[in-house]
Write an enzyme that holds these catalytic residues in place. Structure first.
Site, PDB file in Angstrom:
ATOM      1  N   TRP A   1       0.807  -1.222   0.000  1.00 29.05           N
ATOM      2  CA  TRP A   1       0.000   0.000   0.000  1.00 29.05           C
ATOM      3  C   TRP A   1       0.831   1.258   0.000  1.00 29.05           C
ATOM      4  O   TRP A   1       0.516   2.227  -0.696  1.00 29.05           O
ATOM      5  CB  TRP A   1      -1.022  -0.026   1.137  1.00 29.05           C
ATOM      6  CG  TRP A   1      -2.064  -1.047   0.833  1.00 29.05           C
ATOM      7  CD1 TRP A   1      -2.255  -2.246   1.463  1.00 29.05           C
ATOM      8  CD2 TRP A   1      -3.007  -1.014  -0.249  1.00 29.05           C
ATOM      9  NE1 TRP A   1      -3.265  -2.939   0.847  1.00 29.05           N
ATOM     10  CE2 TRP A   1      -3.747  -2.209  -0.199  1.00 29.05           C
ATOM     11  CE3 TRP A   1      -3.298  -0.092  -1.245  1.00 29.05           C
ATOM     12  CZ2 TRP A   1      -4.760  -2.517  -1.108  1.00 29.05           C
ATOM     13  CZ3 TRP A   1      -4.313  -0.384  -2.166  1.00 29.05           C
ATOM     14  CH2 TRP A   1      -5.028  -1.585  -2.079  1.00 29.05           C
TER      15      TRP A   1
ATOM     16  N   ASP B   1      -1.100   6.631   6.447  1.00 27.97           N
ATOM     17  CA  ASP B   1      -2.194   5.766   6.004  1.00 27.97           C
ATOM     18  C   ASP B   1      -2.446   4.756   7.121  1.00 27.97           C
ATOM     19  O   ASP B   1      -1.664   3.833   7.324  1.00 27.97           O
ATOM     20  CB  ASP B   1      -1.790   5.061   4.700  1.00 27.97           C
ATOM     21  CG  ASP B   1      -2.877   4.121   4.181  1.00 27.97           C
ATOM     22  OD1 ASP B   1      -3.881   3.910   4.894  1.00 27.97           O
ATOM     23  OD2 ASP B   1      -2.705   3.586   3.067  1.00 27.97           O
TER      24      ASP B   1
ATOM     25  N   LYS C   1     -12.202  -1.612   7.260  1.00 21.80           N
ATOM     26  CA  LYS C   1     -11.535  -2.607   8.100  1.00 21.80           C
ATOM     27  C   LYS C   1     -12.017  -2.470   9.546  1.00 21.80           C
ATOM     28  O   LYS C   1     -12.784  -3.286  10.016  1.00 21.80           O
ATOM     29  CB  LYS C   1     -10.012  -2.479   8.000  1.00 21.80           C
ATOM     30  CG  LYS C   1      -9.478  -2.902   6.628  1.00 21.80           C
ATOM     31  CD  LYS C   1      -8.844  -1.748   5.951  1.00 21.80           C
ATOM     32  CE  LYS C   1      -8.291  -1.964   4.558  1.00 21.80           C
ATOM     33  NZ  LYS C   1      -8.528  -3.143   3.806  1.00 21.80           N
TER      34      LYS C   1
HETATM   35  N1  PMP Z   1      -4.092   1.559   2.231  1.00 18.78           N
HETATM   36  C1  PMP Z   1      -4.185   0.430   2.951  1.00 18.78           C
HETATM   37  C2  PMP Z   1      -3.262   0.221   4.107  1.00 18.78           C
HETATM   38  C3  PMP Z   1      -5.126  -0.524   2.601  1.00 18.78           C
HETATM   39  O1  PMP Z   1      -5.229  -1.666   3.281  1.00 18.78           O
HETATM   40  C4  PMP Z   1      -5.997  -0.287   1.499  1.00 18.78           C
HETATM   41  C5  PMP Z   1      -7.068  -1.259   1.086  1.00 18.78           C
HETATM   42  N2  PMP Z   1      -6.937  -2.543   1.423  1.00 18.78           N
HETATM   43  C6  PMP Z   1      -5.837   0.899   0.787  1.00 18.78           C
HETATM   44  C7  PMP Z   1      -4.900   1.806   1.199  1.00 18.78           C
HETATM   45  C8  PMP Z   1      -6.715   1.216  -0.388  1.00 18.78           C
HETATM   46  O2  PMP Z   1      -7.987   1.472   0.066  1.00 18.78           O
HETATM   47  P1  PMP Z   1      -9.215   1.706  -0.927  1.00 18.78           P
HETATM   48  O3  PMP Z   1      -9.489   0.402  -1.588  1.00 18.78           O
HETATM   49  O4  PMP Z   1     -10.281   2.151   0.022  1.00 18.78           O
HETATM   50  O5  PMP Z   1      -8.828   2.756  -1.894  1.00 18.78           O
END
Ligand code: PMP
Length: 367
Positions: A103, A178, A202
């Site tokens: 991520w 994040d 989550k």
């Molecule tokens: N950052 C993290 C740490 C994530 O776990 C996720 C999704 N699993 C995201 C960003 C992306 O999130 P989204 O699908 O809501 O754009």
């Protein structure tokens, strides 16, 4: 009695049963109004009250100081990768980026788009440790003139988590985190951050809303040239009603926050999360190598526990049989293979115990 189902999905993820029951009870008639939250105008007093209470509960849980704004935006955490740089990096030459897994790498690859600032990789856990460890914040090679320093507290795919977060004293640049997969799972000091953001799906609620907690002074950085819907200031100036928020997810998020307050708040849930993770890793480590997690013990995620057996075939068999036993969605992320047990706030200890029991039986049958 039927076997209980435990859902280990990484997100959208399991939600507290009490919250779902309350939502069910209120689905057709929200508190005697005669209609559903889903069908309320976002500008109605009823919904504005729901959103304000959700914000207040989050402020209480995270002890958010008054000089921080709280937004419920759309576009997921992914939209934040670009919104952050569009809003915060105007006039700067660089953005510090800490790459620790899937991520933060996505953020790293997005944040330089449409801005002049270049990405400065301050540390890269893939290059340093093949994602089996995390570079400690004191080892981040930061550019002190950067617009901000971006990192990810918990890597949902790689199963890595900073157990001690950097404090504001680390750098003159605002820390931008994040926290999508570990927000409200443990106490953090909001004062250490310029921005905290998290997709809801989550620890917070259903997919569709993204929490942004932003220090007020940073709002002054954004230029009017940033399209309004991507401009933090337009959302703040219109008190979260610049455009239609994801009303139902915000409502559920509010219920989840209140549930967590009733559980004793983030310190209380942290103790439970520690216990769940400790039991699962202890079992993996005592399985004589039948199940493996190669991550350094000091940075193993307490939210997303990854493990694998000796072969991809055995992993597939495991996920299939676990599913039949009521242990759902354990298959690992597509690029990682293996298994991933996501054990967020709403996963009870009984779910982890059921998983360990199943793992042990599976091992006995297939060793
Ligand atoms: N950052 C993290 C740490 C994530 O776990 C996720 C999704 N699993 C995201 C960003 C992306 O999130 P989204 O699908 O809501 O754009």
């Amino acid at each position: 009695m039927s076997t209980p189902i435990y859902n280990f999905s990484a997100g959208p993820a399991t939600l507290p049963e009490d919250v779902l029951k309350q939502a069910q009870a209120e689905l057709l008639d929200y508190q005697g109004t005669g209609f559903s939250v889903m069908t309320m105008s976002h500008r109605s007093d009823l919904f504005m009250d729901i959103m304000q209470r959700a914000e207040n509960s989050l402020r209480q849980l995270m002890n958010i100081p008054n000089n921080y704004k709280v937004l419920f935006l759309q576009g997921g955490a992914s939209a934040q990768f670009n919104m952050l740089s569009l809003n915060l990096a105007q006039g700067f030459k660089t953005i510090n980026s800490v790459v620790t897994g899937n991520w933060s790498l996505m953020a790293n690859n997005e944040m330089g788009k449409l801005v002049d600032a270049k990405i400065h990789v301050a540390a890269h856990a893939g290059e340093l440790y093949n994602y089996n460890n995390l570079p400690s914040p004191s080892a981040w090679q930061l550019d002190e003139s950067a617009a901000y320093t971006h990192y990810t507290s918990n890597e949902t795919v790689h199963g890595l988590q900073y157990q001690a977060l950097p404090t504001a004293a680390l750098t003159n640049t605002p820390l931008v985190c994040d926290m999508s997969s570990d927000i409200i799972s443990r106490p953090v000091n909001v004062n250490d951050f310029g921005v905290i953001y998290a997709g809801a799906q989550k620890n917070i609620g259903p997919a569709g809303t993204t929490i942004v907690i932003i220090r007020e002074d940073l709002l002054e950085r954004s230029s009017p040239l940033v399209p309004s819907v991507w401009n933090y200031k337009s959302h703040v100036d219109k008190e979260g009603m610049y455009n239609t928020p994801a009303t139902y997810p915000v409502y559920i998020a509010g219920l989840v926050f209140d549930w967590l307050i009733q559980q004793g708040g983030v310190s209380a849930i942290e103790a439970k999360n520690n216990e769940k993770a400790a039991q699962l890793y202890a079992y993996i480590d005592s399985s004589d190598g039948y199940y493996k997690n190669t991550i350094d013990a000091a940075v193993r995620s307490k939210m997303n526990v990854i493990f694998h057996t000796a072969s991809a075939e055995r992993d597939a068999q495991f996920a299939k049989e676990a599913d039949q036993a009521g242990l759902k969605l354990l298959k690992g992320y597509k690029s990682m293979g293996g298994m991933r047990a996501s054990i967020y706030n709403a996963m009870p200890l009984a779910g982890v115990e059921a998983l360990i029991k199943f793992m042990d039986e599976f091992k006995a049958r297939n060793a």
